[in-house]
Each structure stands twice: as C-alpha cells, then as structure tokens.
Design an enzyme around this catalytic site. Structure first.
Site, PDB file in Angstrom:
ATOM      1  N   CYS A   1       0.865  -1.244   0.095  1.00 59.49           N
ATOM      2  CA  CYS A   1      -0.036   0.023   0.022  1.00 59.49           C
ATOM      3  C   CYS A   1       0.856   1.282  -0.069  1.00 59.49           C
ATOM      4  O   CYS A   1       1.649   1.671  -0.956  1.00 59.49           O
ATOM      5  CB  CYS A   1      -0.915  -0.019   1.170  1.00 59.49           C
ATOM      6  SG  CYS A   1      -2.414   1.166   1.150  1.00 59.49           S
TER       7      CYS A   1
ATOM      8  N   HIS B   1      -3.217  -5.710   1.167  1.00 65.08           N
ATOM      9  CA  HIS B   1      -2.803  -5.751   2.492  1.00 65.08           C
ATOM     10  C   HIS B   1      -2.721  -7.251   2.795  1.00 65.08           C
ATOM     11  O   HIS B   1      -3.476  -7.786   3.410  1.00 65.08           O
ATOM     12  CB  HIS B   1      -3.351  -5.058   3.488  1.00 65.08           C
ATOM     13  CG  HIS B   1      -3.068  -3.576   3.575  1.00 65.08           C
ATOM     14  ND1 HIS B   1      -2.182  -3.010   4.519  1.00 65.08           N
ATOM     15  CD2 HIS B   1      -3.667  -2.477   2.867  1.00 65.08           C
ATOM     16  CE1 HIS B   1      -2.210  -1.782   4.201  1.00 65.08           C
ATOM     17  NE2 HIS B   1      -3.166  -1.258   3.403  1.00 65.08           N
TER      18      HIS B   1
ATOM     19  N   GLU C   1      -0.896  -8.718   5.022  1.00 59.52           N
ATOM     20  CA  GLU C   1      -0.709  -8.915   6.558  1.00 59.52           C
ATOM     21  C   GLU C   1      -2.206  -8.927   7.184  1.00 59.52           C
ATOM     22  O   GLU C   1      -2.393  -9.240   8.450  1.00 59.52           O
ATOM     23  CB  GLU C   1       0.222  -7.951   7.258  1.00 59.52           C
ATOM     24  CG  GLU C   1      -0.358  -6.540   7.201  1.00 59.52           C
ATOM     25  CD  GLU C   1      -0.541  -5.701   6.258  1.00 59.52           C
ATOM     26  OE1 GLU C   1      -0.346  -6.285   5.068  1.00 59.52           O
ATOM     27  OE2 GLU C   1      -0.777  -4.380   6.065  1.00 59.52           O
TER      28      GLU C   1
END
Lengths: 278, 178
Positions: free
Chosen positions: A91, A221, A223
């Site tokens: 990002c 993302h 994660e």
C-alpha cells in the site's frame, strides 16, 4: 542456520508496521522495526529482506510516497534491492517504491510509473474492501513473495485512495513484463470494471515488480489476511468455504489465511538462500 | 467560454509546504527556494461563469474554502516572474491527469444549477527567492524541483500521473504577498 531477519521500515505516519512484524514472526522469520532515521542501525543489522508497510508516510504530504522515497534510509533499501535482496512494499510502501523508481525499474532509478487517485466508473476516492487477486504467470517464477500463489485466487483487502497503477503511453508494450498481481473475481476472471477492478488500475494491476522480481509493490494488504479468522465469512470461493468450516472450531484462531502465502514464500526463499550459502 | 481561477491557502503555516521545502533542502540544497507556499487552485469554466458566480460557490461550499482556516483570492493567468520587493517568485501548477475531485465538483455544481461547465482542481506551489537570481536560473530550479524524474531529482509532481505548468509571471509574486 540463523533465523532470517526482515526489516520493517517505519516512516512517520506508517500504521501497519506492528501487524507486519507480527506476521513475519509467525512465519518463522524475525521481524524488526527500524524507524526512518535508523539507517545506521539498519546498515549494521544487515537484514535479509525489507518490507515497507502501509499507512500514510509523512501524512501523504506533497503526494503519497513522494517524501518517504527520498529519505536517507531508502538509499540503503535501494542499494540492497540492487543486490537482489527481497523488498516488499504494501500500500503506502508500494507508493514509496514507485516514487523511488524501484518498480517497474525498467531504467534504473527512473520514476516510470505512478499510483494515481482511484478513478473508475461507479466509484472514486478512498476505498476499503476485499478484493480477489491472482498472480501473473511470469511473476510466480521469479518473485520470492509469490511462489506459493501459483494457480491460486486469493482474497486480500485493500484500503487506499491512490492505488491506480498508471504508466507513460509509450510503455504500454512492456507493462506485462512488470505485472505481478492482478485483480480478478473469485473464479480468477479479470474485468476492467468495478468492483472486480476496484480503482481503475491499468491492466487490472494490483501489484508490479522489477525485472529481477525481487522487488514487489502491491496495494492490497496481505498482513490483514494472514489469519483465516480475518477473512469475511461471506467471502465467495475456496477461502470463504474454509472460513465457514472453521467458524466453530477452536483451530480458527491459529488457522492460516490467504495472506500467509506471501510470507511463506519469502521464508522458503530465504531458507534456500541460506542453505546455499552454507 | 470564460475561466475564473481562485487560489486557496491555509491561514496557518502549511505543513505540506514545510515538508516539501525541507525535503528539497535535503535532496538538492543548491536548488532550493527560500520560501515555498502551497495553494489549492480551482478553475471554473463556463459561458456565463463570472467572478460573482465563483464568489457564490465559495460562500456556499466550505469544502472548497473553509473560511475558518483558509483564505482565498482570484488569480489571473499569464505574466512574468515578479520581484515583490523581498522575493522573486515563480509558480508550479500540478494537476492530476485523471481527477475525480474535479469531475465530482463539476457534477455537483451543474446539479446545483451553477453556470459552470467544468471545474479543474490543481495544486499551485509558489517558489520565492530572496537572493539575486537570473530568469534562466530560476526556471532551471523550479523546473528541476517540479518534476520527479528520479528518486534524487524533483519532488512536486509525478510526470506519469500528473501534468505540470510553470508560471513565471507577476501573479506569482502577488500571491506571495497575501
């Protein structure tokens, strides 16, 4: 063999560094957060890989990623990327990599892409939602982050206002060379229309890489999709089915989600590199 | 078709301009202005669009000008770098090639019945130099800082996604004094 060290670079305004470190640790590697002004410490630590996490570095002043790209700590990241070490920008981290000229990296050091504001029929501005991704054929072979995504369609969330990959018109013929991840539906079908392509990105690109494949800039993302419980229960496709099956199981708290595949690929890549060195 | 432009700035010191200036000093200390100011630049175009139309828009929509924290003024186009007494000035106008802000405001103003065919939003950066500087040198510095060609060169615009217009004219100096 020592545990691989993955540096997470924290700029003023980064806000995903701790969860990024946590998933690195959970993947069998050692994550360590370095602040943007700790370039000496970063140099001394000599990490095996780098992650630029999401957030709003320098409050997105001037332009998202523009100021962070010029920080001194990026000198070291650029240098080590040139040596072939894995670098991932997520990002805002991707925006920094684009502004650094590390991706697409056709001409070393030149800024040859942009992450423009979201712009697509039916939607503009900041967008936070789950998307589906698939890896490009070439990328799964060369990128240490993508080796476990071969043939898979994975749900991963996005949250950005400037995520539309754009290029100079003259570079249209070589965009495929840098394509790493593309937006698609749960069946892997691509479309230039919202919401499958959520931001109007050129060629439905969700992530691009440098020619060597060791640097990956992606807007979604991973994660935030590392654990299965993070996947929304109504997600269509394989991962949604897994989520529903695990819903009433105690195992759901430790079951891995689709985002884990990115970090598993890196861990395996670093282990192979370390064994070759020994 | 007439175009009316306004420049909007924070009443307080602009943190984005401060960050941009400190970044310029770090990457190219010899190519740095003494002063850098940032404006939101709005251009309203329409056959019957007048200054009164724009005044009405500004008074009506505090998303364009928030009077509690921003000031604004009409700004003409054209001219040469001006010495305002303290500074020689130049401007850089940065515009997104595809811009939802401009498109959305165009749609809103049309829907609300304002005689505006098109709204264009840009960011205007004004460079101020207190030292003696030739026009050639000024143009070189401003152009160099305007376009990010490499990580260590340029800052204000990404040439892939944005357009840049240099404004080397008196109006830049006028804005600096407000």
């Amino acid at each position: 063999m020592s545990t691989p060290l993955v540096a997470v670079i924290q700029f003023p305004g980064s806000n995903c560094e701790y969860e990024t470190k946590a998933v690195i640790d959970a993947s069998g590697m050692q994550g360590r957060i370095f602040r943007w002004n700790q370039w000496r410490e970063l140099n001394d630590a000599s990490p095996d890989a780098f992650i630029l996490p999401g957030g709003f570095s320098f409050q997105d002043r001037v332009r998202a990623g523009a100021v962070g790209a010029k920080e001194r700590i990026m000198d070291f990241v650029v240098e080590r990327a040139g040596d072939g070490l894995p670098v991932l920008g997520i990002c805002n981290g991707a925006q920094i990599l684009v502004e650094s000229g590390l991706v697409p990296g056709w001409t070393s050091g030149s800024v040859q892409a942009g992450l423009a504001s979201n712009h697509i029929e039916g939607r503009s501005g900041y967008l936070s939602r789950w998307t589906f991704l698939k890896v490009s054929d070439h990328a799964q072979l060369v990128s240490p982050w993508l080796s476990y995504l071969s043939g898979k369609v994975v749900p991963v969330p996005i949250a950005h206002a400037e995520g539309r990959f754009v290029f100079f018109p003259g570079d249209a013929g070589r965009i495929a060379d840098c394509s790493a991840l593309v937006y698609c539906d749960e069946n892997g079908e691509e479309s230039p229309d919202y919401p499958i392509n959520p931001n109007g990105s050129t060629e439905n690109l969700a992530g691009i890489m440098n020619p060597a494949g060791n640097v990956l800039a992606m807007m979604p993302h991973p994660e935030r999709a590392f654990w299965l419980w993070q996947v929304p229960i109504r997600t269509p496709g394989e991962w949604g089915d897994r989520r529903i099956s695990a819903n009433h199981s105690t195992a759901i708290s430790i079951s891995r989600g689709p985002g884990e595949l990115f970090f598993r690929g890196l861990a395996e890549s670093l282990a192979v590199t370390a064994s070759e060195e020994t | 078709m007439s175009s009316i432009a306004i420049a909007v700035r924070l009443k307080a010191p602009d943190p984005a301009a401060a960050t941009a200036l400190s970044t310029m000093k770090r990457i190219s200390p010899e190519e740095t202005p003494d002063l850098l100011q940032r404006y939101d630049y709005w251009e309203f175009t329409g056959i019957e669009c007048t200054e009164n139309t724009v005044r009405e828009i500004v008074e009506h929509f505090d998303d364009i000008v928030n009077p509690n924290k921003q000031s604004w003024s009409f700004t003409p186009s054209g001219g040469l770098p001006a010495d305002d007494g303290d500074h020689t000035s130049a401007g850089v106008l940065v515009t997104d090639r595809e811009d939802s802000i401009s498109e959305n405001w165009t749609a809103i103003l049309k829907r609300r019945g304002f005689p505006v065919e098109k709204v264009m939003h840009s960011v205007l950066w004004i460079f101020g130099f207190s030292r003696e500087i030739s026009c050639t040198r000024l143009r070189s510095i401003v152009a160099g800082q305007a376009v990010t060609s490499r990580r260590d060169a340029g800052l204000l615009a990404n040439p892939v996604s944005q357009t840049v217009r240099l404004i080397l004219e008196e109006q830049a100096g006028d804005l600096l004094n407000r």
